[in-house]
Design a protein around this motif. Sequence first.
Motif, PDB file in Angstrom:
ATOM      1  N   ARG A 128       0.830  -1.301   0.007  1.00 40.55           N
ATOM      2  CA  ARG A 128      -0.147   0.076  -0.011  1.00 40.55           C
ATOM      3  C   ARG A 128       1.060   1.198   0.097  1.00 40.55           C
ATOM      4  O   ARG A 128       1.420   1.501   1.067  1.00 40.55           O
ATOM      5  CB  ARG A 128      -0.945  -0.137   1.267  1.00 40.55           C
ATOM      6  N   PRO A 129       1.019   1.809  -1.189  1.00 44.59           N
ATOM      7  CA  PRO A 129       1.912   2.871  -1.101  1.00 44.59           C
ATOM      8  C   PRO A 129       1.517   4.371  -0.275  1.00 44.59           C
ATOM      9  O   PRO A 129       0.127   4.165  -0.335  1.00 44.59           O
ATOM     10  CB  PRO A 129       2.100   3.211  -2.717  1.00 44.59           C
ATOM     11  N   GLU A 130       2.365   4.974   0.019  1.00 44.99           N
ATOM     12  CA  GLU A 130       1.934   6.237   0.903  1.00 44.99           C
ATOM     13  C   GLU A 130       1.281   7.266  -0.166  1.00 44.99           C
ATOM     14  O   GLU A 130       1.996   7.500  -1.245  1.00 44.99           O
ATOM     15  CB  GLU A 130       3.228   6.689   1.366  1.00 44.99           C
ATOM     16  N   PRO A 131       0.041   7.655   0.280  1.00 46.13           N
ATOM     17  CA  PRO A 131      -0.709   8.583  -0.528  1.00 46.13           C
ATOM     18  C   PRO A 131       0.253   9.856  -0.781  1.00 46.13           C
ATOM     19  O   PRO A 131       0.635  10.396   0.101  1.00 46.13           O
ATOM     20  CB  PRO A 131      -1.947   8.734  -0.182  1.00 46.13           C
ATOM     21  N   SER A 132       0.365  10.358  -1.906  1.00 49.78           N
ATOM     22  CA  SER A 132       1.042  11.831  -2.086  1.00 49.78           C
ATOM     23  C   SER A 132      -0.052  12.765  -2.009  1.00 49.78           C
ATOM     24  O   SER A 132      -1.140  12.690  -2.494  1.00 49.78           O
ATOM     25  CB  SER A 132       1.906  11.896  -3.352  1.00 49.78           C
ATOM     26  N   LYS A 133       0.273  13.791  -1.306  1.00 47.09           N
ATOM     27  CA  LYS A 133      -0.713  14.990  -1.150  1.00 47.09           C
ATOM     28  C   LYS A 133      -0.440  16.018  -2.424  1.00 47.09           C
ATOM     29  O   LYS A 133       0.692  16.499  -2.795  1.00 47.09           O
ATOM     30  CB  LYS A 133      -0.397  15.816  -0.070  1.00 47.09           C
ATOM     31  N   VAL A 134      -1.631  16.074  -3.114  1.00 47.97           N
ATOM     32  CA  VAL A 134      -1.674  16.930  -4.344  1.00 47.97           C
ATOM     33  C   VAL A 134      -2.282  18.333  -4.196  1.00 47.97           C
ATOM     34  O   VAL A 134      -3.431  18.385  -3.795  1.00 47.97           O
ATOM     35  CB  VAL A 134      -2.140  15.955  -5.665  1.00 47.97           C
ATOM     36  N   VAL A 135      -1.604  19.411  -4.375  1.00 48.31           N
ATOM     37  CA  VAL A 135      -2.104  20.568  -4.507  1.00 48.31           C
ATOM     38  C   VAL A 135      -2.047  21.381  -5.756  1.00 48.31           C
ATOM     39  O   VAL A 135      -0.810  21.474  -6.169  1.00 48.31           O
ATOM     40  CB  VAL A 135      -1.407  21.777  -3.501  1.00 48.31           C
ATOM     41  N   LYS A 136      -3.057  21.745  -6.421  1.00 45.91           N
ATOM     42  CA  LYS A 136      -2.810  22.188  -7.733  1.00 45.91           C
ATOM     43  C   LYS A 136      -3.568  23.632  -7.593  1.00 45.91           C
ATOM     44  O   LYS A 136      -4.797  23.862  -7.072  1.00 45.91           O
ATOM     45  CB  LYS A 136      -3.762  21.285  -8.699  1.00 45.91           C
ATOM     46  N   GLN A 137      -2.855  24.634  -8.104  1.00 41.59           N
ATOM     47  CA  GLN A 137      -3.534  25.738  -8.228  1.00 41.59           C
ATOM     48  C   GLN A 137      -4.209  25.979  -9.671  1.00 41.59           C
ATOM     49  O   GLN A 137      -3.569  25.719 -10.643  1.00 41.59           O
ATOM     50  CB  GLN A 137      -2.287  27.082  -8.012  1.00 41.59           C
ATOM     51  N   ILE A 138      -5.468  26.589  -9.553  1.00 38.96           N
ATOM     52  CA  ILE A 138      -6.127  26.788 -10.686  1.00 38.96           C
ATOM     53  C   ILE A 138      -6.145  28.308 -11.005  1.00 38.96           C
ATOM     54  O   ILE A 138      -6.539  29.094 -10.178  1.00 38.96           O
ATOM     55  CB  ILE A 138      -7.534  26.372 -10.450  1.00 38.96           C
ATOM     56  N   GLU A 139      -5.623  28.553 -12.386  1.00 37.20           N
ATOM     57  CA  GLU A 139      -5.640  29.932 -12.675  1.00 37.20           C
ATOM     58  C   GLU A 139      -6.964  30.615 -12.813  1.00 37.20           C
ATOM     59  O   GLU A 139      -7.952  29.745 -13.495  1.00 37.20           O
ATOM     60  CB  GLU A 139      -4.843  30.052 -13.851  1.00 37.20           C
ATOM     61  N   ILE A 140      -7.401  31.870 -12.597  1.00 35.86           N
ATOM     62  CA  ILE A 140      -8.650  32.326 -12.879  1.00 35.86           C
ATOM     63  C   ILE A 140      -8.471  33.202 -13.944  1.00 35.86           C
ATOM     64  O   ILE A 140      -7.854  34.204 -14.122  1.00 35.86           O
ATOM     65  CB  ILE A 140      -9.095  33.077 -11.561  1.00 35.86           C
ATOM     66  N   ALA A 141      -9.476  32.887 -15.138  1.00 31.08           N
ATOM     67  CA  ALA A 141      -9.511  33.678 -16.179  1.00 31.08           C
ATOM     68  C   ALA A 141     -10.272  34.767 -16.007  1.00 31.08           C
ATOM     69  O   ALA A 141     -11.353  34.726 -15.325  1.00 31.08           O
ATOM     70  CB  ALA A 141      -9.659  32.790 -17.482  1.00 31.08           C
ATOM     71  N   THR A 142     -10.019  35.850 -16.530  1.00 30.55           N
ATOM     72  CA  THR A 142     -11.021  37.255 -16.473  1.00 30.55           C
ATOM     73  C   THR A 142     -11.388  37.371 -17.875  1.00 30.55           C
ATOM     74  O   THR A 142     -10.819  37.268 -18.810  1.00 30.55           O
ATOM     75  CB  THR A 142     -10.218  38.232 -16.011  1.00 30.55           C
ATOM     76  N   ARG A 143     -12.871  37.767 -17.856  1.00 30.90           N
ATOM     77  CA  ARG A 143     -13.425  38.010 -19.250  1.00 30.90           C
ATOM     78  C   ARG A 143     -14.051  39.396 -19.113  1.00 30.90           C
ATOM     79  O   ARG A 143     -14.488  40.040 -17.947  1.00 30.90           O
ATOM     80  CB  ARG A 143     -14.605  37.090 -19.388  1.00 30.90           C
ATOM     81  N   ALA A 144     -13.872  40.038 -20.178  1.00 28.61           N
ATOM     82  CA  ALA A 144     -14.567  41.616 -20.171  1.00 28.61           C
ATOM     83  C   ALA A 144     -15.519  41.527 -20.647  1.00 28.61           C
ATOM     84  O   ALA A 144     -16.277  40.796 -21.372  1.00 28.61           O
ATOM     85  CB  ALA A 144     -13.534  42.387 -21.032  1.00 28.61           C
TER      86      ALA A 144
END
Length: 140
Positions: free
Chosen positions: A124-140
């Motif tokens: 049972r492999p040690e689970p890796s913690k994943v943090v993913k930053q999501i870029e916020i797109a702006t619309r005019a």
Amino acid sequence: MTRVAQFGSPFMLGFDEVERLLDRVTKASGEAYPPYNVEQVEGEDGLHLCITLAVAGFSAAELDVSVEDKQLVIRGRQEEDANRTFLHRGIAARQFQRAFVLADGMEVIGADLANGLLSIRLHRPEPSKVVKQIEIATRA
């Protein structure tokens, strides 16, 4: 609270597979043969599990261990010997199938048969913690 209500929550997205796995486990929980143990063992490379089944009377050729659709499946089939005449038959030649649902990433390392006990080792492999930053797109 029923399972349907739990998995129907708007905060539980994509858990349909978990619900199916729970149904599979529930159906398999009534099996009693062969008896088994599940042990947690510390190894050099992390946590290991060992499933030991009491399969007295079965040879390695009469046992099959496989991984099918995220399940560890153990089958045993003994062949009847037509040349034997029993005056009393208290030990039946029987077949069995036992399945264990595996979590993602679980690996079967190997299996051993000794003294009527089939031992299957899993990693049972040690689970890796994943943090993913999501870029916020702006619309005019």
